[in-house]
Design an enzyme around this catalytic site. Structure first.
Site, short mmCIF file in Angstrom:
data_model
loop_
_atom_site.label_atom_id
_atom_site.label_comp_id
_atom_site.label_asym_id
_atom_site.label_seq_id
_atom_site.Cartn_x
_atom_site.Cartn_y
_atom_site.Cartn_z
N GLU A 106 -22.48 76.09 20.70
CA GLU A 106 -22.80 75.07 19.72
C GLU A 106 -22.48 73.67 20.27
O GLU A 106 -21.48 73.48 20.94
CB GLU A 106 -21.91 75.36 18.52
CG GLU A 106 -22.20 74.55 17.33
CD GLU A 106 -21.25 74.97 16.21
OE1 GLU A 106 -21.12 76.18 15.94
OE2 GLU A 106 -20.65 74.07 15.63
N CYS A 119 -19.97 66.47 20.44
CA CYS A 119 -18.88 67.45 20.51
C CYS A 119 -19.41 68.63 21.31
O CYS A 119 -20.37 69.28 20.91
CB CYS A 119 -18.52 67.86 19.08
SG CYS A 119 -17.29 69.16 18.99
N CYS A 126 -13.93 82.20 22.92
CA CYS A 126 -12.65 81.67 23.37
C CYS A 126 -11.63 82.80 23.36
O CYS A 126 -11.64 83.65 22.48
CB CYS A 126 -12.18 80.55 22.43
SG CYS A 126 -10.62 79.79 22.95
N CYS A 130 -6.86 81.82 18.12
CA CYS A 130 -6.23 81.16 16.97
C CYS A 130 -6.86 81.72 15.69
O CYS A 130 -8.09 81.68 15.54
CB CYS A 130 -6.43 79.65 17.06
SG CYS A 130 -5.89 78.96 18.64
N CYS A 133 -9.66 79.99 13.41
CA CYS A 133 -10.81 79.38 14.09
C CYS A 133 -11.93 80.40 14.26
O CYS A 133 -11.70 81.51 14.74
CB CYS A 133 -10.35 78.86 15.45
SG CYS A 133 -11.69 78.41 16.55
N SER A 219 -9.77 68.10 24.08
CA SER A 219 -8.87 68.74 23.11
C SER A 219 -8.38 70.06 23.67
O SER A 219 -9.17 70.87 24.16
CB SER A 219 -9.63 68.97 21.80
OG SER A 219 -8.82 69.64 20.86
N ASN A 318 -11.50 73.92 7.69
CA ASN A 318 -12.83 74.34 7.25
C ASN A 318 -12.77 75.81 6.93
O ASN A 318 -12.37 76.59 7.80
CB ASN A 318 -13.83 74.19 8.41
CG ASN A 318 -14.64 72.95 8.31
OD1 ASN A 318 -14.64 72.26 7.29
ND2 ASN A 318 -15.34 72.66 9.38
N CYS A 361 -15.85 72.00 14.90
CA CYS A 361 -17.06 72.64 15.39
C CYS A 361 -16.83 74.15 15.43
O CYS A 361 -15.83 74.64 14.97
CB CYS A 361 -17.41 72.08 16.76
SG CYS A 361 -17.49 70.27 16.76
N1 SAH Z 1 -9.87 74.89 22.13
C1 SAH Z 1 -9.63 73.52 21.95
C2 SAH Z 1 -10.87 72.72 21.62
C3 SAH Z 1 -11.85 73.36 20.69
S1 SAH Z 1 -11.29 73.63 19.06
C4 SAH Z 1 -8.54 73.31 20.91
O1 SAH Z 1 -8.18 74.25 20.24
O2 SAH Z 1 -8.06 72.18 20.83
C5 SAH Z 1 -11.37 71.98 18.44
C6 SAH Z 1 -10.49 71.73 17.24
O3 SAH Z 1 -11.02 72.41 16.09
C7 SAH Z 1 -9.06 72.20 17.40
O4 SAH Z 1 -8.15 71.20 17.03
C8 SAH Z 1 -9.03 73.37 16.45
O5 SAH Z 1 -7.74 73.67 16.05
C9 SAH Z 1 -9.94 72.91 15.35
N2 SAH Z 1 -10.38 73.96 14.44
C10 SAH Z 1 -10.64 75.25 14.74
N3 SAH Z 1 -10.99 75.94 13.64
C11 SAH Z 1 -10.93 75.07 12.61
C12 SAH Z 1 -11.17 75.19 11.21
N4 SAH Z 1 -11.52 76.35 10.66
N5 SAH Z 1 -11.00 74.08 10.46
C13 SAH Z 1 -10.64 72.90 11.02
N6 SAH Z 1 -10.40 72.73 12.33
C14 SAH Z 1 -10.55 73.80 13.13
FE1 SF4 Z 2 -10.02 78.60 21.04
FE2 SF4 Z 2 -9.52 76.10 20.15
FE3 SF4 Z 2 -10.47 78.01 18.52
FE4 SF4 Z 2 -7.97 78.19 19.38
S1 SF4 Z 2 -8.82 76.57 18.06
S2 SF4 Z 2 -9.45 79.87 19.30
S3 SF4 Z 2 -8.20 77.39 21.43
S4 SF4 Z 2 -11.51 77.14 20.26
#
Ligand code: SAH
Ligand code: SF4
Length: 398
Positions: A106, A119, A126, A130, A133, A219, A318, A361
């Site tokens: 994306e 972005c 990944c 987390c 996410c 990030s 989100n 994203c």
């Molecule tokens: N892997 C890297 C970059 C991609 S994620 C990282 O984790 O920093 C980019 C951002 O989106 C991160 O800060 C992540 O924590 C956030 N993110 C992931 N899922 C999310 C969600 N459901 N709502 C809001 N932010 C989210």
């Molecule tokens: Fe990967 Fe970033 Fe999502 Fe964590 S928040 S699973 S590091 S994309």
């Protein structure tokens, strides 16, 4: 945006294996030396690539025999645009791109007055897992190549420049080219260092995209060795650290890599980055209702931010298919932000609309792959463990 920007089918004459966007300065120099072409031709090639042209046969200022030789070597790795969703009155463009091997990623283009931010994704999926996410839930699929990462920027830039983005709804001062790039799409950029570092260099290169280093934000979930490698590049790229928890016990659950690189180690790495680049670091905080929105976490993150002279970005979560956690209440959100501010740290609340949610994203693919209400095993396990932890993490934030 028209889908011809991504023209799915590669030209039939290609027999090579090099994606031209993956060639850095050294790679280009070596290739041109091998072909017996003068080095200044590389600048001409770059200029075409920046304009989104990757077929040497269209590079009319190169001699015909050189164009033919390059066409033999190049195998442009063009993605197919499988979905393009427009949100926020034309200010947000979410693109779902699919590669010939079937993997999808994306890319999101966000338009603001005076700013056009892309972005970008660095991995299909990944491995960091987390649990809040959408990308983390899907697991790791594969690394993107440098060319695949760079193309995401070029694609959006070409769309803006060629007018294929409908500008009627946009403010008159919305730029007609990309001004900022954030590595906040799918994947962990510092777990794909070759592509991330090559992209940073290409974006900044005077022969490449000519973007200011300050307009680039990487990030990371907190991969300490990668943070040091990013500092080695010697460009003041903005580093955003996805903290989300300010105690190891909670962060071990929300950001599992914390078990390998705990908070103290991460804080040291961020301090080194700041000292070496002179850039203020951002701390990202995805605020999850009744999970990390309490006063204790607010106090702890404020203390970390002050020690690091960092800025805290709070982003209400989100909702993600398969994750039972919810976005925080408006009351808990403002209490959390106010408390950080009262403790003397810099903090900003991002609103959750797509256009402002730079850090949210990874949701478009999730909405394709997962039906609402599907609870995923990793998310269930983490949610259960966090439930048990919560009494330890302090009073409720509301
Ligand atoms: N892997 C890297 C970059 C991609 S994620 C990282 O984790 O920093 C980019 C951002 O989106 C991160 O800060 C992540 O924590 C956030 N993110 C992931 N899922 C999310 C969600 N459901 N709502 C809001 N932010 C989210
Ligand atoms: Fe990967 Fe970033 Fe999502 Fe964590 S928040 S699973 S590091 S994309």
């Amino acid at each position: 945006m028209k889908s011809d920007l991504t023209s799915a089918a590669p030209p039939p004459r290609e027999r090579g294996a090099i994606d031209p966007y993956a060639l850095d300065r050294d790679g280009l120099t070596a290739l041109f030396a091998e072909l017996g072409a003068p080095a200044y031709r590389a600048r001409q090639l770059h200029a075409w690539l920046v304009r989104g042209v990757d077929d040497p046969r269209e590079m009319t200022d190169l001699p015909k025999d050189l164009r033919d030789q390059l066409a033999e070597r190049f195998a442009p790795a063009r993605p197919e645009l499988v979905a393009h969703r427009v949100a926020d009155d034309g200010h947000t463009h979410k693109l779902l791109l699919r590669y010939p091997d079937g993997e999808s990623i994306e890319t999101v283009l966000m338009l603001y007055p005076g700013r056009a931010t892309v972005c970008i994704s660095t991995q299909a999926g990944c491995a960091m897992g987390c649990p809040f996410c959408a990308t983390g839930q899907a697991g790791f699929r594969r690394q993107l190549t440098a060319g695949e990462v760079i193309r995401q920027v070029v694609l959006c830039d070409a769309a803006l420049r060629s007018g294929t983005i409908d500008r009627d709804a946009l403010p008159a001062d919305a730029p007609d080219h990309v001004t900022n790039v954030v590595f906040m799409g799918m994947g962990e950029p510092l777990a794909n260092l070759p592509a991330t570092l090559a992209t940073v260099r290409w974006l900044h290169d005077p022969d490449g995209f000519r973007l200011s280093a300050r307009g680039i934000t990487v990030s990371t979930v907190g991969l300490v060795p990668g943070i040091d490698k990013l500092a080695d590049v010697g460009l003041p790229v903005t580093l955003a650290v996805s903290l989300h928890a300010a105690t190891d016990e909670l962060r071990d659950e929300l950001v599992p890599i914390n078990r390998t690189h705990p908070l103290a180690e991460l804080e040291d790495a961020v301090r080194r980055y700041r000292d070496r680049t002179n850039r203020r670091v951002s701390i990202e905080w995805c605020l999850i209702g009744d999970v990390n929105d309490d006063a204790h976490q607010a106090d702890r993150v404020a203390a970390i931010a002050k020690r690091l002279r960092a800025h805290v970005n709070v982003i209400p979560m989100n909702p993600t298919p398969g994750v039972r956690w919810k976005e925080p209440s408006a009351r808990a959100t403002s209490a959390f932000v106010d408390r950080i501010e009262q403790r003397g740290a810099n903090v900003t609340l991002r609103d959750t609309r797509g256009r402002d949610a730079d850090a949210a994203c990874g949701q478009l693919l999730a909405s394709y792959d997962l039906g609402a209400g599907t609870m995923l095993p990793a998310a269930i396990g983490a949610a259960d463990r966090v439930d048990k932890l919560l009494p330890l993490t302090g009073e409720p934030g509301s």
